[in-house]
Design an enzyme around this catalytic site. Structure first.
Site, PDB file in Angstrom:
ATOM      1  N   HIS A   1       7.152  23.282 -20.847  1.00  0.00           N
ATOM      2  CA  HIS A   1       7.342  21.867 -20.499  1.00  0.00           C
ATOM      3  C   HIS A   1       5.997  21.308 -20.059  1.00  0.00           C
ATOM      4  O   HIS A   1       5.218  21.982 -19.387  1.00  0.00           O
ATOM      5  CB  HIS A   1       8.340  21.717 -19.347  1.00  0.00           C
ATOM      6  CG  HIS A   1       8.187  20.425 -18.581  1.00  0.00           C
ATOM      7  ND1 HIS A   1       7.449  20.331 -17.412  1.00  0.00           N
ATOM      8  CD2 HIS A   1       8.637  19.173 -18.833  1.00  0.00           C
ATOM      9  CE1 HIS A   1       7.484  19.078 -16.980  1.00  0.00           C
ATOM     10  NE2 HIS A   1       8.186  18.365 -17.822  1.00  0.00           N
TER      11      HIS A   1
ATOM     12  N   ARG B   1       1.016  11.493 -16.951  1.00  0.00           N
ATOM     13  CA  ARG B   1       1.408  10.100 -16.743  1.00  0.00           C
ATOM     14  C   ARG B   1       0.375   9.330 -15.910  1.00  0.00           C
ATOM     15  O   ARG B   1      -0.375   9.919 -15.127  1.00  0.00           O
ATOM     16  CB  ARG B   1       2.765  10.050 -16.053  1.00  0.00           C
ATOM     17  CG  ARG B   1       2.781  10.823 -14.748  1.00  0.00           C
ATOM     18  CD  ARG B   1       4.181  11.198 -14.315  1.00  0.00           C
ATOM     19  NE  ARG B   1       4.175  12.003 -13.095  1.00  0.00           N
ATOM     20  CZ  ARG B   1       4.101  13.322 -13.090  1.00  0.00           C
ATOM     21  NH1 ARG B   1       4.034  13.979 -14.220  1.00  0.00           N
ATOM     22  NH2 ARG B   1       4.084  13.984 -11.946  1.00  0.00           N
TER      23      ARG B   1
ATOM     24  N   GLY C   1      19.717   5.174 -17.607  1.00  0.00           N
ATOM     25  CA  GLY C   1      18.568   5.172 -18.510  1.00  0.00           C
ATOM     26  C   GLY C   1      18.937   5.494 -19.949  1.00  0.00           C
ATOM     27  O   GLY C   1      20.092   5.781 -20.273  1.00  0.00           O
TER      28      GLY C   1
ATOM     29  N   ILE D   1      19.710   7.554 -22.521  1.00  0.00           N
ATOM     30  CA  ILE D   1      20.195   8.914 -22.324  1.00  0.00           C
ATOM     31  C   ILE D   1      19.564   9.917 -23.282  1.00  0.00           C
ATOM     32  O   ILE D   1      19.282  11.060 -22.909  1.00  0.00           O
ATOM     33  CB  ILE D   1      21.737   8.943 -22.408  1.00  0.00           C
ATOM     34  CG1 ILE D   1      22.283  10.240 -21.798  1.00  0.00           C
ATOM     35  CG2 ILE D   1      22.211   8.761 -23.848  1.00  0.00           C
ATOM     36  CD1 ILE D   1      22.118  10.310 -20.314  1.00  0.00           C
TER      37      ILE D   1
ATOM     38  N   SER E   1      16.587   9.987 -24.500  1.00  0.00           N
ATOM     39  CA  SER E   1      15.241  10.327 -24.047  1.00  0.00           C
ATOM     40  C   SER E   1      15.280  11.149 -22.768  1.00  0.00           C
ATOM     41  O   SER E   1      14.519  12.108 -22.609  1.00  0.00           O
ATOM     42  CB  SER E   1      14.426   9.048 -23.823  1.00  0.00           C
ATOM     43  OG  SER E   1      14.209   8.380 -25.030  1.00  0.00           O
TER      44      SER E   1
END
Length: 371
Positions: free
Chosen positions: A171, A175, A329, A331, A333
């Protein structure tokens, strides 16, 4: 969602930008007794990804950090997806969208591949609003303004789940987050910070693989600051904890950092760029080495159980995922990180001295993989 973790530091749930991936609605949440409203815009699907997800005009020109960061994550998405496709032999499915108020995202997902059961690489650019109390906590400013504060977030996020139990899951997420000053605030600061990390989740421990992974990340960190790797490895070990599983870690960690604004934006952009560039060399050689190794039905079941632990962490503790779910949100993604298959077997305990027991020990007692 890629920018899910690009949230105001003051948010107890952690990641406001996840709210951008949802139909337009009013969301009310309680923060220390304060009712907070957020307007969430419906995404608009596109036939193909645009050249930029930034707003036209305004301050988001090519020289801005917003534009530079979007360029970096778009390039990283292209390069990482190309490397995955070369290894797997199957192509990613791409979905792209924008939002009426600006921003958007590009999701790429590969399912039922030759090597990967599921792999996803998302980028997003988000324009939204944050509560004024979150802005004041982030900047240290005083005041009583009740106006929502505009924010910008951009990020890349990925999870890759191989088929073979001997090949590990990875993972990563990088950002950039920025706010505008409150309306009418004279000389108020524009808050900004960088965050991210890369971590490995093996089902079985191969010491040489773990050492390669951590060494590659350390080399990337050391190019910028010799203190980065030990500091950010510890941060990862402290973050990826499944508390209800006797404090098991999700995997063997890696590096994790947040709220970084202690040096220039250009320096931190260079650091984030090198960390994103380290993903392919730190991870793909491990999959290449392990993808064709033989395995038993029992080892596949162990992998599926560890995948279940991955799901537990993401749905219970991961701040970006939980906040995105609570605010409705996008979903597909938000849940892109979850494996295609997982397993929950009642009271599944590894026998003493087994490879499975060794893995559990590594997850409960973080090891030093590189000096």
């Amino acid at each position: 969602a890629a920018a899910v973790r690009a949230a105001p530091r003051a948010s107890s749930q952690g990641r406001t930008s996840a709210a951008a991936f949802a139909p337009r609605r009013t969301v009310r949440a309680s923060r220390k007794g304060v009712s907070v409203r957020a307007l969430i815009e419906q995404e608009v699907a596109l036939d193909e990804a645009p050249l930029t997800l930034l707003r036209e005009g305004g301050t988001d020109d090519k020289s801005s950090m917003r534009a530079k960061y979007e360029k970096m994550i778009r390039q990283a998405q292209n390069e990482i997806c190309a490397a995955i496709e070369e290894l797997d032999g199957k192509k990613f499915q791409e979905d792209a969208w924008t939002r009426p108020g600006g921003g958007g995202g590009i999701s790429r997902v590969l399912q039922n591949g030759n090597v990967f059961e599921k792999a996803g690489v998302n980028v997003s650019v988000v324009y939204g609003q944050m509560p004024p109390e979150a802005y004041r906590a982030a900047t240290g400013e005083q005041g009583a303004s009740k106006e929502m504060i505009p924010f910008f977030a951009a990020g890349i996020s990925s999870v890759m789940h191989p088929i073979n139990p001997m090949a590990p899951t990875v993972h990563f997420n990088y950002r950039y987050f920025e706010t505008d000053p409150p309306s009418g605030a004279v000389a108020a600061p524009r808050a900004w910070w960088f965050g991210g990390g890369t971590d490995l989740t093996p089902s079985y421990i191969f010491n040489e693989d773990c050492t390669h992974f951590h060494t590659t990340l350390k080399d990337a960190c050391d190019k910028h600051d010799a203190e980065f790797y030990p500091r950010f490895k510890q941060w990862a070990d402290d973050y990826f904890i499944i508390k209800h599983r006797q404090n098991e870690r999700r995997g063997i960690g890696g590096v994790f950092f947040d709220d970084m604004n202690d040096r220039s934006q250009e320096e931190l952009l260079a650091f984030a760029t090198d960390m994103a560039a380290a993903v392919v060399p730190c991870y793909l050689p491990l999959v290449q080495k392990r993808k064709d190794e033989p395995y038993t039905t029992e080892q596949r079941e162990w992998q599926q159980m560890r995948r279940g632990r991955y799901v537990e962490f993401n749905l219970v503790y991961d701040r970006g995922t939980t906040f995105g779910l609570k605010t409705g949100g996008r979903i597909e993604s938000i849940l892109m990180s979850l494996p295609l298959t997982a397993r929950w077997q009642y009271d599944m305990q590894p026998g003493p001295g087994t490879r499975e027991a060794d893995a559990i020990d590594a997850f409960r007692n973080p090891r030093t993989w590189v000096a």
